[in-house]
Design an enzyme around this catalytic site. Structure first.
Site, PDB file in Angstrom:
ATOM      1  N   HIS A 134       0.811  -1.234   0.000  1.00 42.74           N
ATOM      2  CA  HIS A 134       0.000   0.000   0.000  1.00 42.74           C
ATOM      3  C   HIS A 134       0.839   1.277   0.000  1.00 42.74           C
ATOM      4  O   HIS A 134       0.286   2.368  -0.113  1.00 42.74           O
ATOM      5  CB  HIS A 134      -0.936   0.051   1.211  1.00 42.74           C
ATOM      6  CG  HIS A 134      -1.973  -1.026   1.234  1.00 42.74           C
ATOM      7  ND1 HIS A 134      -2.831  -1.245   0.190  1.00 42.74           N
ATOM      8  CD2 HIS A 134      -2.276  -1.946   2.180  1.00 42.74           C
ATOM      9  CE1 HIS A 134      -3.630  -2.276   0.501  1.00 42.74           C
ATOM     10  NE2 HIS A 134      -3.305  -2.711   1.693  1.00 42.74           N
ATOM     11  N   GLY A 142      -2.011   2.292   4.955  1.00 41.47           N
ATOM     12  CA  GLY A 142      -2.394   0.900   5.189  1.00 41.47           C
ATOM     13  C   GLY A 142      -1.292   0.058   5.815  1.00 41.47           C
ATOM     14  O   GLY A 142      -1.038  -1.048   5.357  1.00 41.47           O
ATOM     15  N   ASP A 170      -3.038 -10.871  -1.589  1.00 38.85           N
ATOM     16  CA  ASP A 170      -3.500 -10.281  -0.334  1.00 38.85           C
ATOM     17  C   ASP A 170      -4.995  -9.971  -0.464  1.00 38.85           C
ATOM     18  O   ASP A 170      -5.477  -9.673  -1.554  1.00 38.85           O
ATOM     19  CB  ASP A 170      -2.718  -8.983  -0.109  1.00 38.85           C
ATOM     20  CG  ASP A 170      -2.860  -8.411   1.290  1.00 38.85           C
ATOM     21  OD1 ASP A 170      -1.886  -8.513   2.052  1.00 38.85           O
ATOM     22  OD2 ASP A 170      -3.937  -7.851   1.609  1.00 38.85           O
ATOM     23  N   HIS A 172      -6.445  -7.423   0.448  1.00 37.55           N
ATOM     24  CA  HIS A 172      -6.597  -6.012   0.097  1.00 37.55           C
ATOM     25  C   HIS A 172      -5.964  -5.759  -1.270  1.00 37.55           C
ATOM     26  O   HIS A 172      -4.967  -6.399  -1.614  1.00 37.55           O
ATOM     27  CB  HIS A 172      -5.911  -5.127   1.138  1.00 37.55           C
ATOM     28  CG  HIS A 172      -6.465  -5.268   2.536  1.00 37.55           C
ATOM     29  ND1 HIS A 172      -5.978  -6.194   3.419  1.00 37.55           N
ATOM     30  CD2 HIS A 172      -7.463  -4.605   3.165  1.00 37.55           C
ATOM     31  CE1 HIS A 172      -6.659  -6.099   4.563  1.00 37.55           C
ATOM     32  NE2 HIS A 172      -7.574  -5.140   4.436  1.00 37.55           N
ATOM     33  N   ASP A 259      -4.356 -12.783   4.457  1.00 39.11           N
ATOM     34  CA  ASP A 259      -5.517 -12.267   5.191  1.00 39.11           C
ATOM     35  C   ASP A 259      -6.853 -12.595   4.526  1.00 39.11           C
ATOM     36  O   ASP A 259      -7.869 -12.000   4.848  1.00 39.11           O
ATOM     37  CB  ASP A 259      -5.378 -10.750   5.428  1.00 39.11           C
ATOM     38  CG  ASP A 259      -4.936  -9.989   4.195  1.00 39.11           C
ATOM     39  OD1 ASP A 259      -4.799 -10.604   3.127  1.00 39.11           O
ATOM     40  OD2 ASP A 259      -4.726  -8.764   4.303  1.00 39.11           O
ATOM     41  N   TYR A 303      -3.458 -11.020   9.657  1.00 35.08           N
ATOM     42  CA  TYR A 303      -3.681 -10.458  10.989  1.00 35.08           C
ATOM     43  C   TYR A 303      -4.119 -11.499  12.004  1.00 35.08           C
ATOM     44  O   TYR A 303      -4.348 -11.177  13.153  1.00 35.08           O
ATOM     45  CB  TYR A 303      -4.638  -9.258  10.871  1.00 35.08           C
ATOM     46  CG  TYR A 303      -4.089  -8.316   9.816  1.00 35.08           C
ATOM     47  CD1 TYR A 303      -2.981  -7.522  10.103  1.00 35.08           C
ATOM     48  CD2 TYR A 303      -4.571  -8.328   8.505  1.00 35.08           C
ATOM     49  CE1 TYR A 303      -2.394  -6.742   9.125  1.00 35.08           C
ATOM     50  CE2 TYR A 303      -3.987  -7.544   7.515  1.00 35.08           C
ATOM     51  CZ  TYR A 303      -2.907  -6.756   7.834  1.00 35.08           C
ATOM     52  OH  TYR A 303      -2.307  -5.997   6.865  1.00 35.08           O
TER      53      TYR A 303
HETATM   54 ZN   LIG Z   1      -4.169  -7.123   3.324  1.00 41.45          ZN
END
Ligand SMILES: [Zn+2]
Lengths: 385, 216
Positions: A134, A142, A170, A172, A259, A303
């Site tokens: 990010h 991020g 990922d 995201h 994640d 996470y």
């Molecule tokens: Zn992520």
């Protein structure tokens, strides 16, 4: 010496640490390393020490003013207002002492991985400390300060002049890397992620395809919240194969954020360890098919640092080293050492039981919608067809 | 937001006696889709779209087509009178004109002089800005009773976590008029503390955060 795979590691990679309550926790890196060691899969001659990236290397992607700001922040000399201009000192990326050095080490780790592979010592290399996708050229975002993936790709372009395929799994969107090469036809980016309708950063729509010369070299598969294994893998496999065939990369870089698992607290995807076996296995296969094996894997988000990330990243290494993911029991020595520190029960096996996934009432709709997106994405892999 | 904040002020115009061929050239050269037609004092007298020009041009399929059609005055094909807007109009208001009249561009006129243009694209860009989706952020929808004081109640919970709000939208709740939907975009990758606090305060969250702890 030519070895199969290099594991980039030194304790310097653990210094990237915001504060104890922050969700980004680099303890993941040591957990992963000790897991593969406990499984007898990592030998000292496979460990390569990272170096710290130089300022000139960071400046391949980052603005000099941003680097200067980070050096000040690193010593505690950056004011709150100066910081905010660069996205520093927010809840997501708070300032911490030594932050410049800690971040520059993560970038250096990815550069070490690049040199290790491209100078021919190893076929593959993994830097699980990296993957901070990010980061922007003059703004932290991020949880990411320096964008090691973007710097590494700029470095490859400059030093080796190779065509790079960047694949980001990922949950995201890999926005920082995508925008860095949005107009570059020699760098193809593919990101599969939870739709940005709800999830940070909000971008990564299927119609983001690149601009100018780079038009047609950015690919996005924004899958729906609560997507499960089968639909995730259907999208990942088909898209990755088609894109590789279309782009014919010289080297593949993967960002292996972990994640998308149903245990992850920050996203709504609902995968299990199944995807973290297949993700590196396909990258490995395609790297051999197109790039003479040249494959660099980075870490990323993740996470649930106890139950998910160490296993997911260890499987990247297992695939690099042996060609296939590990099966069966997690080494008892690792469980013994870390269970007392973990707030949750550590998994005893490499594989998950399918009953950990909650029943998703709209599974059929989600699968159908993801299928449509995939078709939409594939329109651009072979314009002549 | 006012029209003057989003309008383009560099405008390509033609006089009523310019030829259709000139219009065709300008449309292609500047990649625009509308040309306002103005007289010598810059009063707007008409507008032509790429469509009008195309319809008036001889088809490329007829080799011996009469090219002289292209020499006709633009005023012979322009639309007139023209619906115009004012720099002090609200962007929200002109969205209605775009929607109801199905125009793709609106000239902005002040004291009878053409001062700007707003296209459908500018309008959509403004909408994107208003929704905040152009800024990195997480998206949270909260269903709240339609009553005074509810917005500050919710925003103070968000503020309590020092989360920066990028945008707020308020929608009616389609199936129950006693409720509203508040849509927030907050500038963080970790909206979980805010989500927990909102749930703990008794607020109902919408998809995909409507299942409490959906993933465990
Ligand atoms: Zn992520």
């Amino acid at each position: 010496m030519t070895g199969k795979a290099a594991f980039i590691y030194s304790d310097a990679l653990l210094n990237y640490h915001f504060h104890p309550d922050h969700p980004f926790d680099q303890k993941r890196v040591i957990l992963t390393k000790e897991l593969v060691e406990a499984a007898n899969q990592l030998h000292p001659n496979e460990i390569v020490e990272p170096r710290m990236a130089t300022e000139n290397e960071l400046a391949l992607f980052h603005d000099r003013a941003y680097i200067e700001a980070l050096k000040k922040a690193s010593k505690g000399h950056l004011s709150e207002n100066e910081g905010l201009e660069f996205g520093l000192g927010t809840e997501d990326t708070p300032m911490f002492l030594g932050m410049h050095e800690a971040s520059a080490y993560l970038v250096g780790g990815s550069l070490t991985a690049v040199d290790t592979v491209l100078e021919g010592d190893f076929y593959h290399a993994v830097n699980v400390g990296g993957g901070l996708h990010h980061g922007f050229n003059r703004r932290a975002s991020g949880f990411c300060i320096y964008n090691d993936g973007a710097v590494a790709i700029k470095y490859i372009r400059k030093k080796y002049d190779l065509k790079v395929l960047y694949v980001d799994t990922d949950a995201h969107h890999g926005d920082g890397v995508q925008w860095a090469f949005y107009d570059d036809p020699n760098v193809c980016t593919f990101s599969i992620h939870e739709t940005g309708r709800y999830l940070f950063p909000g971008t990564g729509n299927v119609n983001e395809r690149g601009i100018k010369e780079g038009h047609g070299y950015a690919f996005n598969l924004p899958i729906d919240a609560f997507t499960e294994n089968e639909s995730f893998l259907q999208g990942y496999e088909t898209a990755f194969k088609e894109i590789a065939a279309f782009f014919k990369p010289d080297v593949i870089i993967t960002q292996n954020g972990a994640d998308a698992h149903c245990f992850d607290p920050l996203t709504h995807l609902c995968a299990t360890m199944d995807i973290y076996e297949r993700i590196p296995a396909l990258a490995h296969e395609l790297a051999h098919q197109y790039c003479n094996g040249k494959w660099i894997a980075l870490g990323g988000g993740g996470y649930d640092i106890w139950r998910v990330v160490p296993r997911a990243w260890a499987q990247v290494w297992n695939v690099m080293k042996t060609g296939k993911p590990a099966k069966g029991n997690i080494p008892v020595t690792w469980l013994k050492k870390w269970q007392e520190k973990s707030p949750v029960t550590l998994p005893a096996k490499w594989q998950d039981h399918s009953d950990i996934v909650p029943t998703i009432p709209r599974k059929a709709d989600i699968t159908e919608k993801n299928g449509k997106l995939l078709q939409n994405l594939l329109k651009y892999t072979n314009p002549i067809k | 937001m006012l029209v003057e904040e989003i309008m383009k002020t560099q405008i390509i115009t033609l006089s009523p006696t310019a030829s259709i061929a000139e219009a065709l050239q300008l449309l292609q050269k500047h990649r625009i889709r509308h040309i306002p037609i103005v007289n010598e004092t810059f009063n707007i007298v008409g507008i032509v779209s790429d469509r009008d020009v195309r319809d008036a041009s001889p088809s490329i399929f007829y080799r011996d087509a009469d090219k002289s059609e292209l020499e006709n005055d633009i005023q012979s094909i322009m639309s007139s009178p023209v619906v115009t807007i004012h720099p002090l109009d609200f962007v929200e208001e002109i969205a209605r004109i775009f929607y109801d009249e199905e125009f793709a561009a609106l000239p902005v006129v002040k004291e009878n002089i053409l001062v700007g243009m707003v296209t459908e694209k500018d309008m959509l860009d403004t909408l994107i800005q208003l929704t905040g989706t152009n800024v990195q952020g997480s998206h949270i929808e909260v269903k709240v009773p339609h009553q005074p004081g509810i917005l500050p109640e919710v925003t103070s919970i968000i503020g309590g976590r020092k989360a920066n709000i990028i945008s707020v939208l308020v929608y009616p709740c389609t199936d129950d008029p006693r409720f509203k939907i508040l849509v927030f975009r907050i500038q963080t990758m970790n909206p979980m503390p805010v989500i927990h606090d909102l749930r703990n305060a008794g607020f109902e969250l919408m998809w995909p955060n409507n299942i409490s702890e959906p993933k465990l």
